[in-house]
Design a protein around this motif. Sequence first.
Motif, PDB file in Angstrom:
ATOM      1  N   HIS A 234       0.811  -1.221   0.000  1.00 53.37           N
ATOM      2  CA  HIS A 234       0.000   0.000   0.000  1.00 53.37           C
ATOM      3  C   HIS A 234       0.846   1.273   0.000  1.00 53.37           C
ATOM      4  O   HIS A 234       0.346   2.352  -0.331  1.00 53.37           O
ATOM      5  CB  HIS A 234      -0.959  -0.002   1.202  1.00 53.37           C
ATOM      6  CG  HIS A 234      -0.256  -0.074   2.530  1.00 53.37           C
ATOM      7  ND1 HIS A 234       0.161  -1.258   3.085  1.00 53.37           N
ATOM      8  CD2 HIS A 234       0.099   0.903   3.411  1.00 53.37           C
ATOM      9  CE1 HIS A 234       0.750  -1.023   4.252  1.00 53.37           C
ATOM     10  NE2 HIS A 234       0.718   0.281   4.478  1.00 53.37           N
ATOM     11  N   ASP A 235       2.135   1.174   0.370  1.00 48.65           N
ATOM     12  CA  ASP A 235       3.013   2.342   0.386  1.00 48.65           C
ATOM     13  C   ASP A 235       3.967   2.381  -0.806  1.00 48.65           C
ATOM     14  O   ASP A 235       4.804   3.281  -0.900  1.00 48.65           O
ATOM     15  CB  ASP A 235       3.854   2.351   1.678  1.00 48.65           C
ATOM     16  CG  ASP A 235       3.017   2.658   2.902  1.00 48.65           C
ATOM     17  OD1 ASP A 235       2.050   3.425   2.760  1.00 48.65           O
ATOM     18  OD2 ASP A 235       3.322   2.123   3.976  1.00 48.65           O
ATOM     19  N   TRP A 236       3.833   1.416  -1.712  1.00 43.71           N
ATOM     20  CA  TRP A 236       4.840   1.226  -2.764  1.00 43.71           C
ATOM     21  C   TRP A 236       4.498   2.011  -4.023  1.00 43.71           C
ATOM     22  O   TRP A 236       3.345   2.058  -4.444  1.00 43.71           O
ATOM     23  CB  TRP A 236       4.926  -0.264  -3.088  1.00 43.71           C
ATOM     24  CG  TRP A 236       6.012  -0.648  -4.043  1.00 43.71           C
ATOM     25  CD1 TRP A 236       7.292  -0.989  -3.745  1.00 43.71           C
ATOM     26  CD2 TRP A 236       5.901  -0.766  -5.472  1.00 43.71           C
ATOM     27  NE1 TRP A 236       7.995  -1.311  -4.873  1.00 43.71           N
ATOM     28  CE2 TRP A 236       7.169  -1.178  -5.966  1.00 43.71           C
ATOM     29  CE3 TRP A 236       4.867  -0.566  -6.378  1.00 43.71           C
ATOM     30  CZ2 TRP A 236       7.411  -1.399  -7.314  1.00 43.71           C
ATOM     31  CZ3 TRP A 236       5.111  -0.769  -7.736  1.00 43.71           C
ATOM     32  CH2 TRP A 236       6.373  -1.186  -8.188  1.00 43.71           C
ATOM     33  N   THR A 237       5.488   2.644  -4.624  1.00 42.37           N
ATOM     34  CA  THR A 237       5.324   3.266  -5.948  1.00 42.37           C
ATOM     35  C   THR A 237       6.530   2.880  -6.804  1.00 42.37           C
ATOM     36  O   THR A 237       7.647   2.703  -6.291  1.00 42.37           O
ATOM     37  CB  THR A 237       5.238   4.797  -5.879  1.00 42.37           C
ATOM     38  OG1 THR A 237       6.457   5.325  -5.330  1.00 42.37           O
ATOM     39  CG2 THR A 237       4.051   5.243  -5.041  1.00 42.37           C
ATOM     40  N   TYR A 238       6.308   2.778  -8.106  1.00 41.09           N
ATOM     41  CA  TYR A 238       7.347   2.304  -9.019  1.00 41.09           C
ATOM     42  C   TYR A 238       8.550   3.246  -9.058  1.00 41.09           C
ATOM     43  O   TYR A 238       9.707   2.805  -8.965  1.00 41.09           O
ATOM     44  CB  TYR A 238       6.758   2.157 -10.431  1.00 41.09           C
ATOM     45  CG  TYR A 238       7.662   1.437 -11.390  1.00 41.09           C
ATOM     46  CD1 TYR A 238       7.577   0.057 -11.545  1.00 41.09           C
ATOM     47  CD2 TYR A 238       8.600   2.128 -12.152  1.00 41.09           C
ATOM     48  CE1 TYR A 238       8.403  -0.620 -12.430  1.00 41.09           C
ATOM     49  CE2 TYR A 238       9.442   1.466 -13.038  1.00 41.09           C
ATOM     50  CZ  TYR A 238       9.331   0.090 -13.168  1.00 41.09           C
ATOM     51  OH  TYR A 238      10.167  -0.573 -14.036  1.00 41.09           O
ATOM     52  N   ASP A 239       8.292   4.555  -9.155  1.00 38.91           N
ATOM     53  CA  ASP A 239       9.399   5.496  -9.261  1.00 38.91           C
ATOM     54  C   ASP A 239      10.198   5.581  -7.969  1.00 38.91           C
ATOM     55  O   ASP A 239      11.426   5.687  -7.990  1.00 38.91           O
ATOM     56  CB  ASP A 239       8.894   6.886  -9.666  1.00 38.91           C
ATOM     57  CG  ASP A 239       7.964   7.489  -8.634  1.00 38.91           C
ATOM     58  OD1 ASP A 239       6.982   6.820  -8.255  1.00 38.91           O
ATOM     59  OD2 ASP A 239       8.204   8.642  -8.196  1.00 38.91           O
ATOM     60  N   ASN A 240       9.512   5.504  -6.829  1.00 39.84           N
ATOM     61  CA  ASN A 240      10.222   5.567  -5.556  1.00 39.84           C
ATOM     62  C   ASN A 240      11.079   4.327  -5.338  1.00 39.84           C
ATOM     63  O   ASN A 240      12.172   4.403  -4.763  1.00 39.84           O
ATOM     64  CB  ASN A 240       9.230   5.722  -4.402  1.00 39.84           C
ATOM     65  CG  ASN A 240       9.925   6.086  -3.105  1.00 39.84           C
ATOM     66  OD1 ASN A 240      10.655   7.062  -3.035  1.00 39.84           O
ATOM     67  ND2 ASN A 240       9.708   5.271  -2.075  1.00 39.84           N
ATOM     68  N   ALA A 241      10.592   3.177  -5.820  1.00 39.08           N
ATOM     69  CA  ALA A 241      11.367   1.945  -5.710  1.00 39.08           C
ATOM     70  C   ALA A 241      12.667   2.053  -6.511  1.00 39.08           C
ATOM     71  O   ALA A 241      13.714   1.543  -6.104  1.00 39.08           O
ATOM     72  CB  ALA A 241      10.541   0.762  -6.205  1.00 39.08           C
ATOM     73  N   ALA A 242      12.593   2.727  -7.665  1.00 37.29           N
ATOM     74  CA  ALA A 242      13.792   2.908  -8.485  1.00 37.29           C
ATOM     75  C   ALA A 242      14.769   3.891  -7.856  1.00 37.29           C
ATOM     76  O   ALA A 242      15.986   3.699  -7.915  1.00 37.29           O
ATOM     77  CB  ALA A 242      13.398   3.385  -9.882  1.00 37.29           C
ATOM     78  N   LEU A 243      14.245   4.944  -7.227  1.00 34.38           N
ATOM     79  CA  LEU A 243      15.105   6.006  -6.708  1.00 34.38           C
ATOM     80  C   LEU A 243      15.661   5.731  -5.315  1.00 34.38           C
ATOM     81  O   LEU A 243      16.786   6.123  -5.015  1.00 34.38           O
ATOM     82  CB  LEU A 243      14.331   7.336  -6.684  1.00 34.38           C
ATOM     83  CG  LEU A 243      14.029   7.956  -8.052  1.00 34.38           C
ATOM     84  CD1 LEU A 243      13.134   9.170  -7.888  1.00 34.38           C
ATOM     85  CD2 LEU A 243      15.315   8.332  -8.777  1.00 34.38           C
ATOM     86  N   SER A 244      14.883   5.085  -4.466  1.00 34.66           N
ATOM     87  CA  SER A 244      15.326   4.904  -3.074  1.00 34.66           C
ATOM     88  C   SER A 244      15.646   3.463  -2.715  1.00 34.66           C
ATOM     89  O   SER A 244      16.211   3.208  -1.647  1.00 34.66           O
ATOM     90  CB  SER A 244      14.249   5.431  -2.112  1.00 34.66           C
ATOM     91  OG  SER A 244      13.059   4.659  -2.223  1.00 34.66           O
ATOM     92  N   SER A 245      15.306   2.518  -3.594  1.00 33.90           N
ATOM     93  CA  SER A 245      15.526   1.103  -3.276  1.00 33.90           C
ATOM     94  C   SER A 245      16.452   0.418  -4.268  1.00 33.90           C
ATOM     95  O   SER A 245      16.610  -0.795  -4.234  1.00 33.90           O
ATOM     96  CB  SER A 245      14.186   0.361  -3.252  1.00 33.90           C
ATOM     97  OG  SER A 245      13.263   1.014  -2.405  1.00 33.90           O
ATOM     98  N   THR A 246      17.037   1.208  -5.152  1.00 29.40           N
ATOM     99  CA  THR A 246      17.924   0.670  -6.181  1.00 29.40           C
ATOM    100  C   THR A 246      19.158   1.551  -6.240  1.00 29.40           C
ATOM    101  O   THR A 246      19.055   2.773  -6.294  1.00 29.40           O
ATOM    102  CB  THR A 246      17.212   0.662  -7.553  1.00 29.40           C
ATOM    103  OG1 THR A 246      15.927   0.071  -7.414  1.00 29.40           O
ATOM    104  CG2 THR A 246      18.020  -0.114  -8.572  1.00 29.40           C
TER     105      THR A 246
END
Length: 324
Positions: A234-246
């Motif tokens: 519910h807190d996940w977004t595609y762009d944020n995953a790329a910027l802060s988790s990669t």
Amino acid sequence: MRTGKELILATKVFAKEDRKKSWFEVFITIFFVLVVFPMPFLNTPLWTKLIASVICGLLYVRMFVIYHDYQHHTILQKSKLAEWIMTGFGIYLLAPRRIWKRSHDHHHNNNSKLSISGIGSYPTICKDRFQKLSKKQKRIYLINRHPLTIIFGYVTLFIYWLNVKSFVQSPKKHLDSLAALLIHLALSIMVFMIFGPEIYFIGWFAPFFLAFGIGSYLFYCQHNFPKAKFRENHDWTYDNAALSSTSFMEMNPIMHWFTGDIGFHHVHHMNSRIPFYRLREVMAKMPELQNPPTTSWNPMEIYRCFRLKLWDPEKDKMITLKEL
């Protein structure tokens, strides 16, 4: 600074291949493999054999990145020649197309989501869920994230997970996994019987072991590093995953070449249709992508990444078992 869909859409202008460049990258890699692969099997000094073995392993990493781009429909689509070459790459590198495509697409669509399944990635769960697991479940989870599991990716990830497990679970769907295993086994036995154990180890086993160990670690550390952020659905977004988790993996130009610039991993995750040879260009031209979290080949950095085991939502960071 652009975010969300606006940022993702801004990357689409770079999601175009240069067909001649794509073919050049494929053929230059194949050429170098054909040059260095035979050297350990020839009557050359031992040091020459060892250097050739290491270079061959690094070229396998590059082959894999090119194959990985093709599987993303990024380069050389609608080419029968490319289809044959890439199918051959997948079989030879123990990453047949069906299981790799399915698991890797899942990884991109679920990058940095907390999950114990580990489909297309290494499992990551929060500390509270971990404490509720049975002893057996905890053991399996920790084995899947153990440094030796990653270093021995030749056996754990490529032979077992991508081939043995996929074929056993779904034989009809993954006949290409069986084909990859049988061809690899047949070639291994042939090399061993003809050239003996020493040349087998230097010329055949070592390049695969090195390539798959590097590949497994790259896959691990670019999503499991001290500053990585994990989220529930519910807190996940595609762009944020790329910027802060990669991460962006810092390395010298030679290693960037051998790894097909996959170190620009945050750019790749922002838009997987960008050819690997344009990732550097995208980062240089888009301010939003110029300050990513970083990792490197520094031994202390590798040690810090390997120690991370669980997500702590209160601290908003990955933690070690000692911290738990």
